[in-house]
Design a protein around this motif. Sequence first.
Motif, PDB file in Angstrom:
ATOM      1  N   VAL A 117      47.763  41.128  41.211  1.00 15.45           N
ATOM      2  CA  VAL A 117      46.902  42.216  41.665  1.00 15.45           C
ATOM      3  C   VAL A 117      45.510  41.610  41.786  1.00 15.45           C
ATOM      4  O   VAL A 117      45.087  40.830  40.927  1.00 15.45           O
ATOM      5  N   PHE A 118      44.778  41.920  42.864  1.00 12.80           N
ATOM      6  CA  PHE A 118      43.451  41.358  43.086  1.00 12.80           C
ATOM      7  C   PHE A 118      42.399  42.387  42.706  1.00 12.80           C
ATOM      8  O   PHE A 118      42.522  43.564  43.022  1.00 12.80           O
ATOM      9  N   ASP A 119      41.367  41.954  42.030  1.00 12.58           N
ATOM     10  CA  ASP A 119      40.252  42.818  41.665  1.00 12.58           C
ATOM     11  C   ASP A 119      39.142  42.596  42.684  1.00 12.58           C
ATOM     12  O   ASP A 119      38.486  41.554  42.680  1.00 12.58           O
ATOM     13  N   CYS A 120      38.951  43.576  43.573  1.00 13.32           N
ATOM     14  CA  CYS A 120      37.960  43.445  44.647  1.00 13.32           C
ATOM     15  C   CYS A 120      36.523  43.503  44.124  1.00 13.32           C
ATOM     16  O   CYS A 120      35.604  43.109  44.829  1.00 13.32           O
ATOM     17  N   LYS A 121      36.319  43.979  42.914  1.00 16.81           N
ATOM     18  CA  LYS A 121      34.965  44.047  42.357  1.00 16.81           C
ATOM     19  C   LYS A 121      34.575  42.724  41.702  1.00 16.81           C
ATOM     20  O   LYS A 121      33.471  42.231  41.890  1.00 16.81           O
ATOM     21  N   TYR A 122      35.487  42.157  40.924  1.00 24.62           N
ATOM     22  CA  TYR A 122      35.164  40.946  40.157  1.00 24.62           C
ATOM     23  C   TYR A 122      35.809  39.681  40.719  1.00 24.62           C
ATOM     24  O   TYR A 122      35.687  38.617  40.135  1.00 24.62           O
ATOM     25  N   SER A 123      36.514  39.789  41.831  1.00 19.84           N
ATOM     26  CA  SER A 123      37.207  38.673  42.491  1.00 19.84           C
ATOM     27  C   SER A 123      38.028  37.844  41.504  1.00 19.84           C
ATOM     28  O   SER A 123      37.928  36.631  41.450  1.00 19.84           O
ATOM     29  N   ARG A 124      38.847  38.533  40.745  1.00 19.86           N
ATOM     30  CA  ARG A 124      39.790  37.865  39.863  1.00 19.86           C
ATOM     31  C   ARG A 124      41.181  38.431  40.134  1.00 19.86           C
ATOM     32  O   ARG A 124      41.321  39.470  40.765  1.00 19.86           O
ATOM     33  N   VAL A 125      42.182  37.737  39.677  1.00 19.80           N
ATOM     34  CA  VAL A 125      43.554  38.186  39.864  1.00 19.80           C
ATOM     35  C   VAL A 125      44.191  38.413  38.499  1.00 19.80           C
ATOM     36  O   VAL A 125      43.822  37.769  37.515  1.00 19.80           O
ATOM     37  N   LYS A 177      43.186  46.957  30.666  1.00 20.01           N
ATOM     38  CA  LYS A 177      41.980  47.413  31.366  1.00 20.01           C
ATOM     39  C   LYS A 177      41.745  46.622  32.650  1.00 20.01           C
ATOM     40  O   LYS A 177      41.361  47.178  33.678  1.00 20.01           O
ATOM     41  N   ALA A 178      41.951  45.315  32.590  1.00 20.01           N
ATOM     42  CA  ALA A 178      41.746  44.475  33.776  1.00 20.01           C
ATOM     43  C   ALA A 178      42.722  44.872  34.879  1.00 20.01           C
ATOM     44  O   ALA A 178      42.345  44.976  36.048  1.00 20.01           O
ATOM     45  N   PHE A 179      43.976  45.118  34.519  1.00 16.88           N
ATOM     46  CA  PHE A 179      44.992  45.484  35.506  1.00 16.88           C
ATOM     47  C   PHE A 179      44.664  46.827  36.150  1.00 16.88           C
ATOM     48  O   PHE A 179      44.678  46.968  37.369  1.00 16.88           O
ATOM     49  N   GLU A 180      44.346  47.819  35.312  1.00 15.22           N
ATOM     50  CA  GLU A 180      44.027  49.155  35.835  1.00 15.22           C
ATOM     51  C   GLU A 180      42.790  49.134  36.725  1.00 15.22           C
ATOM     52  O   GLU A 180      42.761  49.768  37.781  1.00 15.22           O
ATOM     53  N   ALA A 181      41.760  48.395  36.323  1.00 19.18           N
ATOM     54  CA  ALA A 181      40.537  48.302  37.132  1.00 19.18           C
ATOM     55  C   ALA A 181      40.811  47.616  38.461  1.00 19.18           C
ATOM     56  O   ALA A 181      40.293  48.028  39.504  1.00 19.18           O
ATOM     57  N   ALA A 182      41.641  46.573  38.449  1.00 18.68           N
ATOM     58  CA  ALA A 182      41.948  45.850  39.687  1.00 18.68           C
ATOM     59  C   ALA A 182      42.690  46.742  40.672  1.00 18.68           C
ATOM     60  O   ALA A 182      42.379  46.749  41.862  1.00 18.68           O
ATOM     61  N   VAL A 183      43.650  47.492  40.192  1.00 23.62           N
ATOM     62  CA  VAL A 183      44.432  48.364  41.064  1.00 23.62           C
ATOM     63  C   VAL A 183      43.534  49.374  41.767  1.00 23.62           C
ATOM     64  O   VAL A 183      43.717  49.683  42.943  1.00 23.62           O
ATOM     65  N   LYS A 184      42.495  49.862  41.072  1.00 25.00           N
ATOM     66  CA  LYS A 184      41.600  50.876  41.629  1.00 25.00           C
ATOM     67  C   LYS A 184      40.448  50.277  42.440  1.00 25.00           C
ATOM     68  O   LYS A 184      39.729  51.006  43.117  1.00 25.00           O
ATOM     69  N   SER A 185      40.247  48.953  42.380  1.00 26.65           N
ATOM     70  CA  SER A 185      39.040  48.360  42.943  1.00 26.65           C
ATOM     71  C   SER A 185      39.083  48.087  44.444  1.00 26.65           C
ATOM     72  O   SER A 185      38.044  47.891  45.058  1.00 26.65           O
ATOM     73  N   CYS A 186      40.263  48.080  45.029  1.00 29.30           N
ATOM     74  CA  CYS A 186      40.385  47.719  46.437  1.00 29.30           C
ATOM     75  C   CYS A 186      40.661  48.961  47.303  1.00 29.30           C
ATOM     76  O   CYS A 186      41.185  49.952  46.814  1.00 29.30           O
ATOM     77  N   PRO A 187      40.345  48.875  48.588  1.00 28.21           N
ATOM     78  CA  PRO A 187      40.506  50.035  49.462  1.00 28.21           C
ATOM     79  C   PRO A 187      41.958  50.368  49.819  1.00 28.21           C
ATOM     80  O   PRO A 187      42.230  51.417  50.367  1.00 28.21           O
TER      81      PRO A 187
END
Length: 193
Positions: A63-71, A180-190
């Motif tokens: 899963v990609f985190d569009c806010k923090y550019s981490r996977v 938390k990282a997983f949940e934030a990443a899922v919500k961070s992208c369009p």
Amino acid sequence: MTWGHILSFSQNKGLWIAVMVFTPFLLLGVDYGIRVLTSVYKTDLGSSVVIYGDEYVKSGLWVFDCKYSRVISRERLPVPLAELSALDDVAIGEMNYLSRRDAGSVKEAIRAIIEKPEWYRNLQYAYSGVGESHKFFLLTDHAGFKWALEVDQILRLSRAYRFVVTARPHNPETYVDYTKAFEAAVKSCPAPQ
């Protein structure tokens, strides 16, 4: 064969060589342009620096985190216990988010924690960087405080891993673990992942 035929062939030969040499570059440029235009999972860091995560998401493993550019791996990565147990010395990283005085006391806490035998046994995967780096964490007590010890596993050019340890006082409201990282990443992208 006439001189005209020889000149015509050599001119065409040069053209064909130029086409053969430049076509792969042209195709790569077009492929890159299409990826840039169609990318959904990306982080724009400014100054023409954009981190793309489409390939990670398409793999189905990340899963990609569009806010923090981490996977974040869809399945928690295993802790590299064998590599950690083989370390002679553990590098303590810079903690620029702390004042100089606080960084000194945190480094003392890190040294005390990593002096314990098999201190790394209860590490857990948190998230990964784009490329070959992974962050693991350990919540532990030292000197009456709860600490979040963070271990970065970074792949070097020699294909060997380097480990860097940092820490901070643990605040459950702000600390980012795997969930938390997983949940934030899922919500961070369009787009859904």
